[in-house]
Enzyme design. Sequence first.
Site, PDB file in Angstrom:
ATOM      1  CB  CYS A  99     -45.845  13.645  12.378  1.00 60.88           C
ATOM      2  SG  CYS A  99     -46.871  14.946  11.665  1.00 60.88           S
ATOM      3  NE  ARG A 114     -46.896  14.777  16.057  1.00 62.12           N
ATOM      4  CZ  ARG A 114     -47.070  13.588  16.624  1.00 62.12           C
ATOM      5  NH1 ARG A 114     -46.379  13.273  17.703  1.00 62.12           N
ATOM      6  NH2 ARG A 114     -47.916  12.713  16.120  1.00 62.12           N
TER       7      ARG A 114
END
Lengths: 284, 141
Positions: A240, A245
Amino acid sequence: MAENGYAHPEVLVETDWVAEHLNDSGIRLVEADEDILLYEQGHIPGAVKLDWHVDVQDPIRRDFVDKAGFEALMGRWGISNDTTVVFYGDRNNWYACYSYWLFKYYGHEKALIMNGGRAKWAAEGKSLTRDAPSITPASYTAKEPDDSIRAFRDDVRDTIGNPSFALVDVRSPAEYSGEKLHMEGYEQEGAQRAGHVPGAQSIPWATAANADGTFKSAAELREIYGGKGITPEKHVIAYCRIGERSAHTWFVLTRLLGYPDVRNYDGSWTEWGSLVRAPIEKNV
Amino acid sequence: MFDRQGYIENLLDYYQNPRNKGRIENATVSISGGNPGCGDVVTMYVTIEDGIAKQVQFEGQGCTISQAGASMVAEKYEGQPLEAIEEASTDDMIDEMGREVVVSRLRCATVGIGTLKGAVRQYRQDRIKQEIEAADAQTRA
């Protein structure tokens, strides 16, 4: 397999289970939030706060705390090698999964995620407290870092054009396409160039979560990831912006779908997007 | 001013007991700002009289730091000349909020001050436009 079809349903616990185990001395709750002041407004009784910026980053170089630093942190939080650590947090357990991944990196065995996270606990009217937990320091011995779950930039470079690998970009579509250099609100954590690693598939991390913050069923997840060629026989790398994430996606792929080889590239776009001559694709 | 815990308590107080919160129906200027992608949205309402921000209020939703910061800013600059808002330093605001606490969320911390500055900028632009239009109308007359 559990009714939801997860490969490792034992890594998820429900809020009711946590409520029943609040006084279990073998369990340590760890709250890890994106909103870094949520814990102070009230947390599950007995929980400690993991602030990713304060607790688990090396203060000088770009890396996590080293083995000794991790051991010291565990000791302060009263976590021994036998303690079952239950992670929970806001925003679909985003940082909870990141913390889970980091604990696995240092070999902690008994780690669980509270399905639905803080939002589900609060929505059910379960108790929150502002009282600091009473902790008896513990002794902890971490394992050597497990680089089999962490990817570095050369690993990513090696995937390009190799059909046995699959890259999954879990950022927002605008970051993936190259329209934006960074996530909304994180201007200080951008890169020199925008776009994505050639061949990466775009599957935003939160696609894996239901509206109440719980994880989608295995059937739904298989469709989401398999439908884009992120399949279990491949060597998968998720990335990410700085690996938070994508740690959520790593959890989904390894624990819920049972993919055997998934690594989280925590250097992610802030590194790749700033590398001189690194290949990049853009859709805008 | 505070130690780390003091800054945290101060931010929580502003978040849980927001000052200067609510829409101003007949505000001279209102403008929205924030980070919709990460859920922080702030609208600033300013009533301006004689170059003074007589009333400053905000509405919004988002994380603790963004909403507490918007409340602190609205309270601080209510009653101040517009120049004070224009000259306000986001760095000083970060220090007031507790740099050590908000360092990993600087965009959230500054969404309030950024939006208020935007409101004053908008007001100035509107004034210039109005003056030009008035001058044009006079010329035509």
